[in-house]
Scaffold this motif. Structure first.
Motif, PDB file in Angstrom:
ATOM      1  N   GLU B 227       0.844  -1.198   0.000  1.00  0.00           N
ATOM      2  CA  GLU B 227       0.000   0.000   0.000  1.00  0.00           C
ATOM      3  C   GLU B 227       0.877   1.244   0.000  1.00  0.00           C
ATOM      4  OE1 GLU B 227      -3.490   0.322   2.271  1.00  0.00           O
ATOM      5  OE2 GLU B 227      -4.222  -1.376   1.089  1.00  0.00           O
ATOM      6  N   ILE B 228       0.785   1.996  -1.060  1.00  0.00           N
ATOM      7  CA  ILE B 228       1.584   3.200  -1.197  1.00  0.00           C
ATOM      8  C   ILE B 228       0.766   4.384  -0.691  1.00  0.00           C
ATOM      9  CG2 ILE B 228       2.851   4.611  -2.852  1.00  0.00           C
ATOM     10  CD1 ILE B 228       3.757   1.668  -2.766  1.00  0.00           C
ATOM     11  N   PRO B 229       1.309   5.149   0.217  1.00  0.00           N
ATOM     12  CA  PRO B 229       0.535   6.303   0.710  1.00  0.00           C
ATOM     13  C   PRO B 229       0.389   7.388  -0.360  1.00  0.00           C
ATOM     14  CG  PRO B 229       2.733   6.280   1.660  1.00  0.00           C
ATOM     15  CD  PRO B 229       2.591   5.005   0.908  1.00  0.00           C
ATOM     16  N   PHE B 230      -0.816   7.864  -0.527  1.00  0.00           N
ATOM     17  CA  PHE B 230      -1.133   8.845  -1.557  1.00  0.00           C
ATOM     18  C   PHE B 230      -0.240  10.077  -1.495  1.00  0.00           C
ATOM     19  CE2 PHE B 230      -3.532  12.700  -2.743  1.00  0.00           C
ATOM     20  CZ  PHE B 230      -3.821  12.400  -4.066  1.00  0.00           C
ATOM     21  N   SER B 231       0.129  10.448  -0.284  1.00  0.00           N
ATOM     22  CA  SER B 231       0.841  11.710  -0.106  1.00  0.00           C
ATOM     23  C   SER B 231       2.335  11.595  -0.376  1.00  0.00           C
ATOM     24  CB  SER B 231       0.624  12.210   1.320  1.00  0.00           C
ATOM     25  OG  SER B 231       0.911  11.168   2.212  1.00  0.00           O
ATOM     26  N   ASP B 232       2.810  10.384  -0.607  1.00  0.00           N
ATOM     27  CA  ASP B 232       4.253  10.229  -0.741  1.00  0.00           C
ATOM     28  C   ASP B 232       4.568   9.116  -1.724  1.00  0.00           C
ATOM     29  OD1 ASP B 232       6.893  10.858  -0.153  1.00  0.00           O
ATOM     30  OD2 ASP B 232       7.027   9.268   1.349  1.00  0.00           O
ATOM     31  N   ILE B 233       3.873   9.143  -2.826  1.00  0.00           N
ATOM     32  CA  ILE B 233       3.929   8.038  -3.763  1.00  0.00           C
ATOM     33  C   ILE B 233       5.337   7.731  -4.245  1.00  0.00           C
ATOM     34  CG2 ILE B 233       3.231   7.293  -6.068  1.00  0.00           C
ATOM     35  CD1 ILE B 233       0.536   8.573  -5.566  1.00  0.00           C
ATOM     36  N   LYS B 234       6.021   8.753  -4.718  1.00  0.00           N
ATOM     37  CA  LYS B 234       7.297   8.463  -5.360  1.00  0.00           C
ATOM     38  C   LYS B 234       8.309   7.801  -4.422  1.00  0.00           C
ATOM     39  CE  LYS B 234      11.020  10.187  -8.137  1.00  0.00           C
ATOM     40  NZ  LYS B 234      11.812  11.339  -8.624  1.00  0.00           N
ATOM     41  N   ASN B 235       8.514   8.400  -3.288  1.00  0.00           N
ATOM     42  CA  ASN B 235       9.474   7.822  -2.347  1.00  0.00           C
ATOM     43  C   ASN B 235       9.122   6.405  -1.970  1.00  0.00           C
ATOM     44  OD1 ASN B 235      11.187   9.981  -2.161  1.00  0.00           O
ATOM     45  ND2 ASN B 235       9.983  10.965  -0.556  1.00  0.00           N
ATOM     46  N   SER B 236       7.856   6.217  -1.669  1.00  0.00           N
ATOM     47  CA  SER B 236       7.436   4.902  -1.216  1.00  0.00           C
ATOM     48  C   SER B 236       7.636   3.851  -2.306  1.00  0.00           C
ATOM     49  CB  SER B 236       5.982   4.972  -0.784  1.00  0.00           C
ATOM     50  OG  SER B 236       5.526   3.717  -0.407  1.00  0.00           O
ATOM     51  N   VAL B 237       7.245   4.206  -3.511  1.00  0.00           N
ATOM     52  CA  VAL B 237       7.431   3.278  -4.624  1.00  0.00           C
ATOM     53  C   VAL B 237       8.913   2.956  -4.810  1.00  0.00           C
ATOM     54  CG1 VAL B 237       7.402   3.141  -7.141  1.00  0.00           C
ATOM     55  CG2 VAL B 237       5.326   3.763  -5.903  1.00  0.00           C
ATOM     56  N   PHE B 238       9.734   3.961  -4.746  1.00  0.00           N
ATOM     57  CA  PHE B 238      11.173   3.755  -4.932  1.00  0.00           C
ATOM     58  C   PHE B 238      11.739   2.825  -3.862  1.00  0.00           C
ATOM     59  CE2 PHE B 238      13.326   6.669  -8.091  1.00  0.00           C
ATOM     60  CZ  PHE B 238      12.194   6.826  -8.866  1.00  0.00           C
ATOM     61  N   GLU B 239      11.330   3.076  -2.641  1.00  0.00           N
ATOM     62  CA  GLU B 239      11.834   2.221  -1.562  1.00  0.00           C
ATOM     63  C   GLU B 239      11.437   0.768  -1.767  1.00  0.00           C
ATOM     64  OE1 GLU B 239      10.545   3.808   2.196  1.00  0.00           O
ATOM     65  OE2 GLU B 239      11.659   5.681   1.830  1.00  0.00           O
ATOM     66  N   HIS B 240      10.160   0.578  -2.055  1.00  0.00           N
ATOM     67  CA  HIS B 240       9.694  -0.787  -2.245  1.00  0.00           C
ATOM     68  C   HIS B 240      10.409  -1.469  -3.405  1.00  0.00           C
ATOM     69  CE1 HIS B 240       6.665  -1.019   0.792  1.00  0.00           C
ATOM     70  NE2 HIS B 240       6.037   0.057   0.372  1.00  0.00           N
ATOM     71  N   LEU B 241      10.539  -0.746  -4.485  1.00  0.00           N
ATOM     72  CA  LEU B 241      11.174  -1.366  -5.644  1.00  0.00           C
ATOM     73  C   LEU B 241      12.637  -1.682  -5.367  1.00  0.00           C
ATOM     74  CD1 LEU B 241       9.560   0.554  -8.626  1.00  0.00           C
ATOM     75  CD2 LEU B 241       9.323  -1.859  -8.032  1.00  0.00           C
ATOM     76  N   ASP B 242      13.282  -0.766  -4.683  1.00  0.00           N
ATOM     77  CA  ASP B 242      14.676  -1.020  -4.321  1.00  0.00           C
ATOM     78  C   ASP B 242      14.801  -2.344  -3.597  1.00  0.00           C
ATOM     79  OD1 ASP B 242      16.315   0.896  -5.332  1.00  0.00           O
ATOM     80  OD2 ASP B 242      16.060   2.296  -3.667  1.00  0.00           O
ATOM     81  N   GLU B 243      13.890  -2.539  -2.670  1.00  0.00           N
ATOM     82  CA  GLU B 243      13.976  -3.758  -1.887  1.00  0.00           C
ATOM     83  C   GLU B 243      13.591  -4.984  -2.718  1.00  0.00           C
ATOM     84  OE1 GLU B 243      11.596  -3.889   1.753  1.00  0.00           O
ATOM     85  OE2 GLU B 243      12.031  -6.048   1.617  1.00  0.00           O
ATOM     86  N   LEU B 244      12.466  -4.863  -3.394  1.00  0.00           N
ATOM     87  CA  LEU B 244      11.927  -6.022  -4.111  1.00  0.00           C
ATOM     88  C   LEU B 244      12.827  -6.509  -5.235  1.00  0.00           C
ATOM     89  CD1 LEU B 244       8.179  -4.986  -4.314  1.00  0.00           C
ATOM     90  CD2 LEU B 244       9.138  -6.957  -3.105  1.00  0.00           C
ATOM     91  N   LEU B 245      13.506  -5.570  -5.867  1.00  0.00           N
ATOM     92  CA  LEU B 245      14.295  -5.972  -7.031  1.00  0.00           C
ATOM     93  C   LEU B 245      15.702  -6.400  -6.662  1.00  0.00           C
ATOM     94  CD1 LEU B 245      13.067  -3.313  -9.584  1.00  0.00           C
ATOM     95  CD2 LEU B 245      12.519  -5.744  -9.510  1.00  0.00           C
ATOM     96  N   ASN B 246      16.092  -6.190  -5.421  1.00  0.00           N
ATOM     97  CA  ASN B 246      17.435  -6.583  -5.030  1.00  0.00           C
ATOM     98  C   ASN B 246      17.461  -7.775  -4.098  1.00  0.00           C
ATOM     99  OD1 ASN B 246      18.770  -4.599  -6.544  1.00  0.00           O
ATOM    100  ND2 ASN B 246      18.102  -3.065  -5.055  1.00  0.00           N
ATOM    101  N   LYS B 247      16.305  -8.381  -3.953  1.00  0.00           N
ATOM    102  CA  LYS B 247      16.253  -9.604  -3.153  1.00  0.00           C
ATOM    103  C   LYS B 247      17.080 -10.685  -3.830  1.00  0.00           C
ATOM    104  CE  LYS B 247      11.859  -9.771  -0.691  1.00  0.00           C
ATOM    105  NZ  LYS B 247      10.482 -10.223  -0.861  1.00  0.00           N
TER     106      LYS B 247
END
Lengths: 345, 345
Positions: B227-247
């Motif tokens: 769940e990405i918070p509406f008010s902070d979409i970009k940062n949150s998406v970046f963080e999640h992707l950073d984690e998910l793609l480097n597993k």
DNA sequence: ATGAAAGCGCTAACAA
DNA sequence: TTGTTAGCGCTTTCAT
């Protein structure tokens, strides 16, 4: 079927408190200080207002005071991201001052715009107007100026109009855009402008384009400047491109699109007909939109400071509304644009 | 400083004609037939109205009749192309019926939305409301229903609410989107949803996503739904992707973005980090926007019928306003979506 | 076929 | 410190 559900009026508050409605009105309008109302009664009134969920009837207030706390804004199309972003900025700002916004689309139609202006000013009685106008001459707005009605021109301006305005330096922007095309190697640069062509921003952009051609000693021929009708952009762009790109001699190798709508139509053409950009054709557009950032190729563009345009417009309008500026000369804000270099040129 | 420039009132018209204002009012409201006013007097009045440029004062009319001919519309963000296009459609439609629009942004904030509703209903006295609501429960709107206030829910709906609504089949749309990802070879499909997650459209999309995983016998783990918070979409998406793609183990190979905002943030990430789509990662988004059509790669998306959503909403609202539907059960329109296949999956 | 008058809910000038 | 009252511009009921 009791009348219990009727919304409470200022009178209901007053009666249930055994005071006069004047008092309630004073509290409502923060005039308790001014009239020396005691803190206790103020509190009592405020509590009752809260308790009964009273909200003042704006129609009545409006009728009485002549003030609506409404701002009208007219743009060509509220769904164009260029305008919708500006409107959003303004929406937030007016809210802060207790105003509200009525936004309308003129569809680049002066007659429609005049009707909207009249309806906003005379019927809805907005307190001020922000216009991204499609009108041809300032004289059409004389009736507003004569009445001393507060309005500002946004994005597009008019000659000889005596009101504040905010816009960007379109001429320099277009000059830079065109020059970038030339620097990238284009020798035969067309501009796809839009009609109506008398719109100030478009005129300036055309000048910038022509100046850049001159400054770079390129052929300045009027036949490289095309006016695309607003109401039929896609077809018109396609027809022109079909012709221009299939010429045996001196086919064009650069295009400057006057705005995002036109650019999108061009991009659609490039896609469909597999035109290689920037190899076969350099391309640049006024108005930066998301698409340009992600597209293939990415599109170089002239970025306009949208939120500044919005916030300046409403700032100037509020200055007009606050009023003691009677005699001051109207301010004209001319904001800089920014060339965003991408791969299309 | 004469008073000449004051706007003419209905009284001015009446006096300058030597008739009563009742008459003028009748003409204004097309009631000449009903009251058997002669054609000649009607003409005379009409000409005078034209001549003096008279326009009825809406505040007065509103105060008297309680009708404003204003429609309020609240969406999360009027500058989101999804909503701005819908609003544009509605703007055109209301105009046809002599109404006007007040559009507001709630920023996905229920409290702000409640304030907007109150101000539109109680203060501005709009005649009806179109809501793309961020509210959690129908009970918050009880006060409207109790008063019999006409409103419709658009795009997003609420449980157990007894008003007309129009939306799209989000569950099927999301199901299809997810399945396309799987068909394209993705085995480890994440969904990037948005908070607040209780929004009906989002809930449905989540269900569709999960159902598709189940139907395709894939691991259904809650930890693939973010769940990405509406008010902070970009940062949150970046963080999640950073984690998910480097597993190290079972890195994700497919993403379903719940809306265009989230998709844009993802695309930004793909660009910056040079993630190959669809090779490394299949991708699909809800909401089709221009960007998806032109981007590299082009983005498969679930298209929603924007103009239908708009026109149905206002149609249902007008039916409510026209009124004799008192007893009829509220209509719920569920429009189909369309999967647009592009290269991202 | 037309007019007189009341009143919608509020604010502001004036009174007390 | 608070109340009385007129009136903003319009629609509508009731008279004529």
């Amino acid at each position: 079927m009791t009348e219990k559900n009727k919304k409470p009026s200022i009178d209901d508050i007053a009666k249930s408190l055994g005071v006069s409605k004047t008092l309630v009105s004073m509290v409502l309008n923060n005039k308790t200080q001014k009239y020396g109302i005691s803190e206790t009664t103020r509190k009592r009134v405020e509590e009752k207002i809260e308790e009964m969920g009273f909200l003042p009837n704006k129609a009545a207030r409006r009728l009485r005071t002549g003030k609506s706390f409404l701002i009208g804004i007219i743009v060509p199309d509220i769904s164009n991201p260029f305008y919708s972003k500006i409107i959003r900025e303004i929406e937030d700002k007016v809210q802060l001052n207790g105003y509200h916004l009525m936004a309308c689309s003129s569809d680049e139609d002066s007659e429609k715009e005049m009707n909207l202006i009249k309806m906003l000013v005379d019927s809805q009685q907005v307190d001020g107007l922000i216009l991204s106008t499609t009108l041809k001459t300032a004289s059409e707005l004389d009736f507003l100026s004569k009445r001393n009605f507060p309005y500002v021109l946004m994005d597009r301006t008019l000659e000889d109009v005596d009101v504040p305005s905010v816009g960007v330096d379109n001429k320099t922007g277009a000059y830079n855009a065109t020059e970038m095309l030339i620097k990238a190697g284009a020798k035969n640069v067309a501009m796809f402008s839009i009609s109506p062509g008398y719109i100030s921003t478009i005129e300036e952009r055309k000048k910038g384009y022509l100046n850049a051609l001159k400054a770079n000693k390129l052929n300045v021929k009027a036949d490289m400047l095309f006016e695309i009708p607003f109401s039929d952009i896609k077809n018109s762009v396609f027809e022109h491109l079909d012709e221009l790109l299939n010429k045996k001699t001196k086919s064009i190798d650069g295009i400057f699109a006057a705005n995002n709508n036109i650019a999108l139509a061009c991009m659609e053409y490039f896609r469909e007909k597999k035109i290689k950009v920037p190899e076969k054709l350099k391309f640049v557009s006024f108005d930066d939109i998301d698409v340009f950032h992600f597209s293939n190729p990415t599109i170089s563009a002239i970025e306009q400071p949208l939120s500044d345009i919005g916030s300046w417009s409403i700032k100037l309008l509020f200055e007009l509304l606050e009023g003691d500026s009677e005699t001051r000369k109207p301010v004209h804000i001319n904001l800089p644009t920014k060339f965003i270099a991408r791969t299309s040129c």
